[in-house]
Scaffold this motif. Structure first.
Motif, PDB file in Angstrom:
ATOM      1  N   ASN A 386       0.818  -1.217   0.000  1.00  0.00           N
ATOM      2  CA  ASN A 386       0.000   0.000   0.000  1.00  0.00           C
ATOM      3  C   ASN A 386       0.846   1.259   0.000  1.00  0.00           C
ATOM      4  O   ASN A 386       0.523   2.245  -0.678  1.00  0.00           O
ATOM      5  CB  ASN A 386      -0.914   0.008   1.234  1.00  0.00           C
ATOM      6  CG  ASN A 386      -2.134  -0.870   1.058  1.00  0.00           C
ATOM      7  OD1 ASN A 386      -2.581  -1.103  -0.055  1.00  0.00           O
ATOM      8  ND2 ASN A 386      -2.669  -1.355   2.160  1.00  0.00           N
ATOM      9  N   CYS A 387       1.923   1.243   0.785  1.00  0.00           N
ATOM     10  CA  CYS A 387       2.725   2.461   0.926  1.00  0.00           C
ATOM     11  C   CYS A 387       3.609   2.717  -0.286  1.00  0.00           C
ATOM     12  O   CYS A 387       4.105   3.836  -0.449  1.00  0.00           O
ATOM     13  CB  CYS A 387       3.562   2.387   2.196  1.00  0.00           C
ATOM     14  SG  CYS A 387       2.564   2.335   3.716  1.00  0.00           S
ATOM     15  N   PRO A 391       0.880   7.648  -2.603  1.00  0.00           N
ATOM     16  CA  PRO A 391       1.418   8.567  -1.595  1.00  0.00           C
ATOM     17  C   PRO A 391       0.616   8.474  -0.313  1.00  0.00           C
ATOM     18  O   PRO A 391      -0.588   8.182  -0.326  1.00  0.00           O
ATOM     19  CB  PRO A 391       1.267   9.941  -2.263  1.00  0.00           C
ATOM     20  CG  PRO A 391       1.241   9.649  -3.734  1.00  0.00           C
ATOM     21  CD  PRO A 391       0.524   8.329  -3.857  1.00  0.00           C
ATOM     22  N   ALA A 392       1.270   8.740   0.810  1.00  0.00           N
ATOM     23  CA  ALA A 392       0.624   8.638   2.112  1.00  0.00           C
ATOM     24  C   ALA A 392      -0.606   9.529   2.213  1.00  0.00           C
ATOM     25  O   ALA A 392      -0.677  10.609   1.609  1.00  0.00           O
ATOM     26  CB  ALA A 392       1.617   9.003   3.216  1.00  0.00           C
ATOM     27  N   LEU A 423      -2.742   6.798   9.062  1.00  0.00           N
ATOM     28  CA  LEU A 423      -1.486   7.499   9.316  1.00  0.00           C
ATOM     29  C   LEU A 423      -0.270   6.617   9.038  1.00  0.00           C
ATOM     30  O   LEU A 423       0.856   7.113   8.964  1.00  0.00           O
ATOM     31  CB  LEU A 423      -1.464   7.976  10.776  1.00  0.00           C
ATOM     32  CG  LEU A 423      -0.294   8.830  11.257  1.00  0.00           C
ATOM     33  CD1 LEU A 423      -0.259  10.175  10.521  1.00  0.00           C
ATOM     34  CD2 LEU A 423      -0.400   9.061  12.772  1.00  0.00           C
ATOM     35  N   ASN A 424      -0.465   5.309   8.870  1.00  0.00           N
ATOM     36  CA  ASN A 424       0.679   4.384   8.868  1.00  0.00           C
ATOM     37  C   ASN A 424       1.709   4.683   7.784  1.00  0.00           C
ATOM     38  O   ASN A 424       2.911   4.608   8.026  1.00  0.00           O
ATOM     39  CB  ASN A 424       0.194   2.933   8.770  1.00  0.00           C
ATOM     40  CG  ASN A 424      -0.374   2.589   7.409  1.00  0.00           C
ATOM     41  OD1 ASN A 424      -0.905   3.456   6.721  1.00  0.00           O
ATOM     42  ND2 ASN A 424      -0.284   1.338   7.022  1.00  0.00           N
ATOM     43  N   CYS A 425       1.296   5.028   6.564  1.00  0.00           N
ATOM     44  CA  CYS A 425       2.266   5.221   5.476  1.00  0.00           C
ATOM     45  C   CYS A 425       3.048   6.523   5.597  1.00  0.00           C
ATOM     46  O   CYS A 425       4.037   6.714   4.875  1.00  0.00           O
ATOM     47  CB  CYS A 425       1.558   5.169   4.123  1.00  0.00           C
ATOM     48  SG  CYS A 425       0.978   3.514   3.652  1.00  0.00           S
ATOM     49  N   THR A 426       2.641   7.395   6.493  1.00  0.00           N
ATOM     50  CA  THR A 426       3.339   8.666   6.697  1.00  0.00           C
ATOM     51  C   THR A 426       4.809   8.445   7.028  1.00  0.00           C
ATOM     52  O   THR A 426       5.671   9.242   6.637  1.00  0.00           O
ATOM     53  CB  THR A 426       2.665   9.451   7.832  1.00  0.00           C
ATOM     54  OG1 THR A 426       1.299   9.697   7.473  1.00  0.00           O
ATOM     55  CG2 THR A 426       3.365  10.787   8.082  1.00  0.00           C
ATOM     56  N   TYR A 427       5.109   7.358   7.699  1.00  0.00           N
ATOM     57  CA  TYR A 427       6.468   7.119   8.195  1.00  0.00           C
ATOM     58  C   TYR A 427       7.209   6.049   7.391  1.00  0.00           C
ATOM     59  O   TYR A 427       8.235   5.546   7.843  1.00  0.00           O
ATOM     60  CB  TYR A 427       6.390   6.712   9.671  1.00  0.00           C
ATOM     61  CG  TYR A 427       5.604   7.698  10.490  1.00  0.00           C
ATOM     62  CD1 TYR A 427       6.136   8.945  10.816  1.00  0.00           C
ATOM     63  CD2 TYR A 427       4.294   7.416  10.893  1.00  0.00           C
ATOM     64  CE1 TYR A 427       5.405   9.874  11.534  1.00  0.00           C
ATOM     65  CE2 TYR A 427       3.562   8.333  11.624  1.00  0.00           C
ATOM     66  CZ  TYR A 427       4.112   9.555  11.943  1.00  0.00           C
ATOM     67  OH  TYR A 427       3.391  10.482  12.651  1.00  0.00           O
ATOM     68  N   GLY A 434       3.803   4.676  -7.058  1.00  0.00           N
ATOM     69  CA  GLY A 434       2.538   4.765  -7.787  1.00  0.00           C
ATOM     70  C   GLY A 434       1.809   6.054  -7.472  1.00  0.00           C
ATOM     71  O   GLY A 434       2.221   6.840  -6.625  1.00  0.00           O
ATOM     72  N   ARG A 435       0.714   6.243  -8.147  1.00  0.00           N
ATOM     73  CA  ARG A 435      -0.131   7.414  -7.930  1.00  0.00           C
ATOM     74  C   ARG A 435      -1.555   7.045  -8.308  1.00  0.00           C
ATOM     75  O   ARG A 435      -1.777   6.116  -9.102  1.00  0.00           O
ATOM     76  CB  ARG A 435       0.336   8.584  -8.803  1.00  0.00           C
ATOM     77  CG  ARG A 435       0.332   8.265 -10.284  1.00  0.00           C
ATOM     78  CD  ARG A 435       0.534   9.494 -11.154  1.00  0.00           C
ATOM     79  NE  ARG A 435       0.604   9.140 -12.567  1.00  0.00           N
ATOM     80  CZ  ARG A 435      -0.440   8.866 -13.333  1.00  0.00           C
ATOM     81  NH1 ARG A 435      -1.658   8.863 -12.808  1.00  0.00           N
ATOM     82  NH2 ARG A 435      -0.286   8.563 -14.614  1.00  0.00           N
TER      83      ARG A 435
END
Length: 514
Positions: A386-387, A391-392, A423-427, A434-435
């Motif tokens: 997913n990440c 983008p986050a 919030l998980n992909c923020t870090y 991808g987009r």
């Protein structure tokens, strides 16, 4: 819990609770994608990929009688095919007959992070309709980073226990900081344990692996049934290789045009729809733990229960108590299949009486936690894919806090927790490749998109959207509950899909079943 993790077919979501060639096709168009997009592939295959498309697999017996396994080699990095390889686990069960063999049927149950090999051996290879199994070799490949295919690993079992219990509805600055720290530690664990594979587990790369497998199996075109997240994988394949599309069934469709925050918010609304259907059924029974009043009153009772276990977790008979995070996960797990509603009613009744083991068991089934305290790599692989794919959702906790009201509007029951879960992909330690974008797959053969009207994990409007984006998309609607539709009790759905797989006849666009 990351709400986008909930994209797997109901045949796998509650598995624990109810308790992988030879030949080569013509040229390949498998060049590396352009940055941030699944680019159209050129007509000739790069010289460096020929050894992958020309490989022959060595099959061995494995698992249940009739199943065989092999290892498929693919480039770790399609931009540098000679710089390293990755081994992918493949399984198959041969066509049983009678009738002429139609080729291979590749299946994927979703996730991302669900084991396709496990799904084939535990369900699809024996549970798909007999006429389909008679004519196709049923095949599965664990996607890169998943299960038997060089799995992404992030945390130990005890560390995962701690991670799954972190409060995801923070009420104070300290709780917000603790949640952010948990996501940071998870990401750091992934980088430490799986840094080599972590940048190379995107959906685009997995779709390219599927084309290598198609060629090695000797199939000119890909025939595929993808459920849930598997629909995004199938649509991505069609975008990359439209001329190689055979018969594609995309059941419980995702919408590739949406941003991460929009995907999470839409899915949150999907779980609210599913909860309301559960509540409407529950309040008609005299022993409903949420009362016998209105659906709205049942929703308030559910919210009160979550608040209560947030303040004072319920004992479970083991060292893990049932707090709000695990309780919410247990309820969400049962939203995938209306067949689990009686189990949820009992689990809620017991938890409200002070005994949380049954609801904890539902949460453990969702997380694929074993009785020995070990976890499958589902959550790790899910976050890794997913990440990379998008983008986050947020730049930091302040963005998540601002999003909470819109999530709570989408779902008064689940909104706050699912807003913060995004919030998980923020870090994440590796940048996204991808987009969000529309997938049209111009030139592809007819593709069948299936949507369920009260699907909790992949809202019905996503199926409508994907079918409208695809130049050759045709929408089949199941008016019902639960996640995905094929093989879940509707003769109308199953007949339409079987006819497409066996005869190539697509049902009329807009056909509805119940």
């Amino acid at each position: 819990m990351d709400s986008r993790r909930l994209l797997r077919t109901s045949a796998t979501a509650l598995a624990a609770a109810g308790l992988i060639l030879s030949g080569c096709s013509g040229g390949s168009d498998a060049a590396a994608p352009a940055p941030h997009a699944a680019a159209a592939a050129p007509s000739a295959s790069p010289e460096a990929l020929k050894k992958f498309y020309g490989q022959k697999l060595t099959w061995r017996d494995c698992g249940a009688p009739g199943f065989q396994c092999a290892t498929l080699r693919a480039p770790l990095d399609y931009a540098k095919p000679g710089a390293g390889e990755i081994d992918l686990a493949v399984s198959r069960v041969r066509a049983t007959g009678p009738g002429k063999r139609l080729g291979s049927l590749l299946v994927n149950p979703g996730g991302p992070g669900g084991s396709a090999v496990g799904y084939l051996q535990g369900y699809a290879g024996i549970g798909y309709p007999a006429p389909v199994r008679a004519r196709y070799d049923m095949v599965a490949v664990d996607p890169r980073g998943v299960a038997r295919s060089e799995p992404v690993e992030c945390l130990t079992g005890p560390e995962m226990d701690t991670y799954t219990q972190v409060d995801q509805t923070p009420d104070t600055a300290a709780e917000t900081g603790a949640l952010a720290t948990a996501f940071q530690r998870f990401a750091a664990g992934c980088a430490k344990r799986s840094g080599k594979v972590l940048p190379h587990v995107s959906t685009v790369e997995t779709a390219r692996d599927m084309d290598i497998l198609r060629a090695v199996l000797g199939d000119e075109k890909l025939t595929y049934v993808g459920a849930s997240y598997g629909t995004f994988l199938g649509a991505t394949y069609a975008e990359l290789f439209p001329g190689r599309v055979g018969r594609l069934v995309l059941d419980g469709a995702m919408d590739p045009s949406l941003s991460a925050v929009d995907l999470n918010r839409d899915q949150t609304a999907g779980f609210e729809t599913a909860f309301r259907a559960f509540a409407a059924d529950c309040v008609r029974t005299p022993d409903c733990p949420l009362g016998t009043g209105s659906v709205e009153e049942a929703g308030e009772a559910m919210r009160k229960f979550f608040r209560d276990v947030d303040a004072e977790p319920v004992p479970t008979g083991e060292r893990r108590a049932l707090g709000e995070s695990l309780a919410t996960t247990g309820v969400i797990a049962a939203m995938y299949d209306e067949g689990a509603w009686p189990q949820l009613r009992e689990a809620l009744t017991r938890a409200m009486d002070g005994e949380g083991s049954a609801l904890l068991a539902l949460a453990d089934s969702y997380y694929e936690r074993g009785t020995d305290g070990s976890y499958a790599n589902l959550m790790s692989a899910n976050a890794a894919v997913n990440c990379l794919d998008l983008p986050a959702a947020y730049g930091g906790p302040a963005d998540a806090a601002k999003a909470v009201p819109s999530f709570e509007k989408a779902s008064p029951v689940f909104g706050k927790g699912l807003a913060w879960a995004a919030l998980n992909c923020t870090y994440w330690p590796t940048p996204p490749t991808g987009r969000p974008h529309r997938i049209t797959a111009e030139g592809a053969a007819p593709i069948l998109v299936v949507g369920t009207t009260r699907d909790p994990a992949t809202p019905y409007k996503w199926a409508r959207s994907l079918a409208g984006q695809l130049a050759s998309g045709s929408l089949l609607t199941y008016d019902g509950d639960g996640h995905t539709a094929y093989g879940r009790g509707s003769d109308c759905v199953d007949t339409a899909i079987n006819t497409y797989l066996l005869e190539g006849t697509v049902p009329p666009d807009g056909k509805r079943c119940s």
